[in-house]
Design a protein around this motif. Structure first.
Motif, mmCIF file in Angstrom:
data_model
loop_
_atom_site.group_PDB
_atom_site.id
_atom_site.type_symbol
_atom_site.label_atom_id
_atom_site.label_comp_id
_atom_site.label_asym_id
_atom_site.label_seq_id
_atom_site.Cartn_x
_atom_site.Cartn_y
_atom_site.Cartn_z
ATOM 1 N N LEU A 16 16.653 36.940 -15.178
ATOM 2 C CA LEU A 16 17.308 36.308 -14.023
ATOM 3 C C LEU A 16 17.102 34.793 -13.994
ATOM 4 O O LEU A 16 17.970 34.049 -13.529
ATOM 5 C CB LEU A 16 16.798 36.936 -12.724
ATOM 6 N N TYR A 17 15.959 34.352 -14.506
ATOM 7 C CA TYR A 17 15.707 32.906 -14.522
ATOM 8 C C TYR A 17 16.592 32.216 -15.557
ATOM 9 O O TYR A 17 17.062 31.101 -15.359
ATOM 10 C CB TYR A 17 14.222 32.618 -14.784
ATOM 11 N N GLU A 18 16.818 32.909 -16.684
ATOM 12 C CA GLU A 18 17.712 32.338 -17.705
ATOM 13 C C GLU A 18 19.147 32.282 -17.161
ATOM 14 O O GLU A 18 19.880 31.309 -17.396
ATOM 15 C CB GLU A 18 17.644 33.176 -18.995
ATOM 16 N N LEU A 19 19.524 33.313 -16.401
ATOM 17 C CA LEU A 19 20.854 33.318 -15.786
ATOM 18 C C LEU A 19 20.970 32.193 -14.758
ATOM 19 O O LEU A 19 21.986 31.494 -14.694
ATOM 20 C CB LEU A 19 21.126 34.682 -15.127
ATOM 21 N N GLU A 20 19.900 32.004 -13.987
ATOM 22 C CA GLU A 20 19.909 30.928 -12.989
ATOM 23 C C GLU A 20 20.052 29.558 -13.667
ATOM 24 O O GLU A 20 20.783 28.681 -13.188
ATOM 25 C CB GLU A 20 18.614 30.980 -12.164
ATOM 26 N N ILE B 187 24.502 32.127 -23.139
ATOM 27 C CA ILE B 187 25.471 31.029 -22.987
ATOM 28 C C ILE B 187 26.687 31.426 -22.140
ATOM 29 O O ILE B 187 27.524 30.577 -21.835
ATOM 30 C CB ILE B 187 25.963 30.487 -24.355
ATOM 31 N N GLY B 188 26.766 32.686 -21.764
ATOM 32 C CA GLY B 188 27.895 33.088 -20.928
ATOM 33 C C GLY B 188 27.600 34.371 -20.175
ATOM 34 O O GLY B 188 26.737 35.173 -20.577
ATOM 35 N N PHE B 189 28.324 34.556 -19.075
ATOM 36 C CA PHE B 189 28.075 35.698 -18.189
ATOM 37 C C PHE B 189 29.339 35.980 -17.382
ATOM 38 O O PHE B 189 30.087 35.060 -17.040
ATOM 39 C CB PHE B 189 26.917 35.350 -17.243
ATOM 40 N N ALA B 190 29.570 37.231 -17.096
ATOM 41 C CA ALA B 190 30.617 37.628 -16.142
ATOM 42 C C ALA B 190 30.307 39.044 -15.691
ATOM 43 O O ALA B 190 29.612 39.797 -16.397
ATOM 44 C CB ALA B 190 31.995 37.570 -16.786
ATOM 45 N N ARG B 191 30.798 39.405 -14.525
ATOM 46 C CA ARG B 191 30.597 40.780 -14.066
ATOM 47 C C ARG B 191 31.822 41.248 -13.289
ATOM 48 O O ARG B 191 32.651 40.429 -12.881
ATOM 49 C CB ARG B 191 29.315 40.913 -13.227
ATOM 50 N N VAL C 258 32.129 34.272 -13.408
ATOM 51 C CA VAL C 258 32.372 33.947 -14.819
ATOM 52 C C VAL C 258 31.787 32.567 -15.108
ATOM 53 O O VAL C 258 32.146 31.585 -14.449
ATOM 54 C CB VAL C 258 33.879 33.951 -15.140
ATOM 55 N N VAL C 259 30.888 32.498 -16.067
ATOM 56 C CA VAL C 259 30.257 31.213 -16.390
ATOM 57 C C VAL C 259 30.040 31.096 -17.900
ATOM 58 O O VAL C 259 29.638 32.052 -18.560
ATOM 59 C CB VAL C 259 28.932 31.040 -15.577
ATOM 60 N N VAL C 260 30.360 29.910 -18.415
ATOM 61 C CA VAL C 260 30.079 29.582 -19.823
ATOM 62 C C VAL C 260 29.321 28.254 -19.830
ATOM 63 O O VAL C 260 29.709 27.320 -19.111
ATOM 64 C CB VAL C 260 31.382 29.456 -20.645
ATOM 65 N N HIS C 261 28.246 28.178 -20.585
ATOM 66 C CA HIS C 261 27.439 26.957 -20.606
ATOM 67 C C HIS C 261 28.284 25.760 -21.038
ATOM 68 O O HIS C 261 29.073 25.873 -21.984
ATOM 69 C CB HIS C 261 26.247 27.125 -21.563
#
Lengths: 174, 174
Positions: free
Chosen positions: A49-53, A93-97, A111-114
């Motif tokens: 969760l910290y890496e996601l933050e 480097i990226g996330f979405a749900r 949706v997030v991309v570094h």
């Protein structure tokens, strides 16, 4: 200039969530230097969760309580992560749900991309991976709410704004 | 002309779903004839799928496999039903459900009010009840996709179309 080899491979996973098929996919990036860089997409990898933050901080999102972020992830139908791997090192480097009723509808969120990984087609690859996973689960209605500046991005990926006059609406308290 | 007494009462329920508080609410309608008609809202009453299908038929929706409807209801965060009770007889006259991540976002789907019960403020009461339930669960972002002809209806209930240029988008296969 980066050269992307669009080879999608399936690989086995130790942890399979209940609602989605167990899957990882790999994009190989031919680097000029060794070791080779791999971009990996997953619905099963555990996310710190910290890496996601940190990732969300990097794109300037407002911070949210990690307790609620964890709860939202637990109750999402699909959580997709994108990783950059160089040798033994691995970076989110990226996330979405997506939330879903597991039958008809899904809605994509967060949706997030570094920023360092943007402009390379990875956001597109992330969303296409997510769509493929949702289609495999027989979800026919895939929706999202797009900020004004990314409407064109999603449009190029096959998302249509206001089809047949349908409007996305948000409730505001009095 | 119907006279609606907007008295909302809580009553206990035998079955409580895991994700939402156990609740029923009653609107009393002073009828010209006896027995008195009650309109009841519930998040907990079991819904007969054939009765729900009949309700959806009445507003002209396309039929959907009951197996998938059941699955969608099971995986909705909130399922709200509206009933008309006269003495011992009870009729399903409204329905709505919401998907959610149980933390930040909810999306409302499948809002239906029987044609015979429309034009009496019951759709409004149903949505307000649903919003109240979602707010009790600490959901801050309540969203929906409104067909063109009901955008004004939802607007009057506090839903704003395209706030800050955010667009509702639907994915279409190539």
């Amino acid at each position: 200039m980066a050269f992307w080899k669009g080879l999608f491979n399936n690989s086995s996973n130790a942890i399979a969530p209940s609602s989605t098929s167990s899957k990882e996919e790999v994009l190989l990036k031919k680097g000029e230097t060794q070791p080779e860089t791999k971009i990996l997409f997953s619905t099963t990898r555990s996310i710190d969760l910290y890496e996601l933050e940190e990732l969300c901080d990097a794109v300037g999102w407002s911070r949210r309580p990690l307790r609620k972020v964890r709860k939202a992830m637990q109750h999402s139908f699909l959580v997709v992560s994108m990783w950059e791997e160089k040798g033994a090192s691995r970076r989110l480097i990226g996330f979405a749900r997506a939330t879903s009723d597991h039958a008809f509808n899904a809605t994509i969120w967060d949706v997030v991309v570094h920023p360092r990984s943007q402009g390379k087609g990875l956001g597109k690859a992330l969303i296409n991976y997510l769509i493929k996973c949702l289609r495999q689960e027989d979800i026919s209605n895939i929706t999202l709410f797009a900020d004004a500046e990314v409407v064109q991005f999603y449009n190029r990926l096959g998302f249509v704004p206001d089809p047949e006059g349908i409007k996305g609406m948000f409730w505001y308290p009095d």
